[in-house]
Design an enzyme around this catalytic site. Sequence first.
Site, short mmCIF file in Angstrom:
data_model
loop_
_atom_site.label_atom_id
_atom_site.label_comp_id
_atom_site.label_asym_id
_atom_site.label_seq_id
_atom_site.Cartn_x
_atom_site.Cartn_y
_atom_site.Cartn_z
N SER A 70 0.95 -1.47 0.13
CA SER A 70 0.10 0.15 0.49
C SER A 70 0.68 1.49 -0.62
O SER A 70 2.01 1.21 0.67
CB SER A 70 -0.37 -0.19 1.50
OG SER A 70 -1.32 1.23 1.53
N TYR B 155 -3.39 -1.42 10.28
CA TYR B 155 -3.20 -1.97 8.33
C TYR B 155 -1.48 -1.13 8.27
O TYR B 155 -0.87 -1.69 7.12
CB TYR B 155 -4.15 -0.88 7.99
CG TYR B 155 -3.87 -1.39 6.22
CD1 TYR B 155 -4.86 -1.69 5.35
CD2 TYR B 155 -3.45 -0.24 5.43
CE1 TYR B 155 -4.77 -2.12 3.97
CE2 TYR B 155 -3.80 -0.29 3.73
CZ TYR B 155 -4.29 -1.28 3.25
OH TYR B 155 -4.05 -1.24 2.03
#
Length: 255
Positions: free
Chosen positions: A145, A158
């Site tokens: 990400s 995350y």
Amino acid sequence: MAGHFDLRGKVAIVTGGNGGIGLGMARGLADAGADIVVVGRNEAKSQTAVADLAARGVRAITVRADVSNKDDVAAMIARVTESFGRIDILINNAGTNIRKPPDVVELEEWREVIDTNLTSAFLCSKAAYPVLKANGGGKIINIGSMLSIFGASFAPAYAASKGGIVQYTRACACAWAPDNIQVNAILPGWIDTDLTRAARKQIDGLHDRVLARTPSGRWGNSDDFGGIATFLSSPASDFVTGTAIPVDGGYSIMA
């Protein structure tokens, strides 16, 4: 050049391949000729994805599995090898997010995100490795990400999982290069998916801030990942390993 990107005769596993970025990558690989295994927990959604992929002229099946569970992963690998006789490509795409500041995240929430995003990549890669090695090599693509690069107050678990994905990618790339297995990561930016639609509801002004910072002037979409996935799955990337490639419309290069 077509031969460099030809995936005919190859078998690709895509975890979380029944929607969003995962399905976009699966479509790209199918268009290049690869047979596809869609791994997910939502059987109805997976069957819809398989119908989409099969319409592109390849064989596609679905395997229901919790990829954070060691036994499920072992059964999934066994099912794929039984059905196809080989595995050539593994895309570790399954993911989730819980948006809370660090002082509010509960241990159970932390573990859920880490296990889904990072532990699953470890389990699937470890289980697939002997099959890839026996085939003479293969490709593993881990989905990180932009939060593998940036900090984010609203997504500590995350961000930790996606930072870990990059380092895990590098470790596997070093370890498995002698086996002709290339391991790379893709780092999506702001992509229009179910996860980011939820984020736009939770974070005021997010949509406009993303557009203002992104040189390409738009949010990404799932189709933006078919090409990069095909490249990293194909002979064209045989001398590319251990990389983490942003696919973000230029978001990460802006000051």
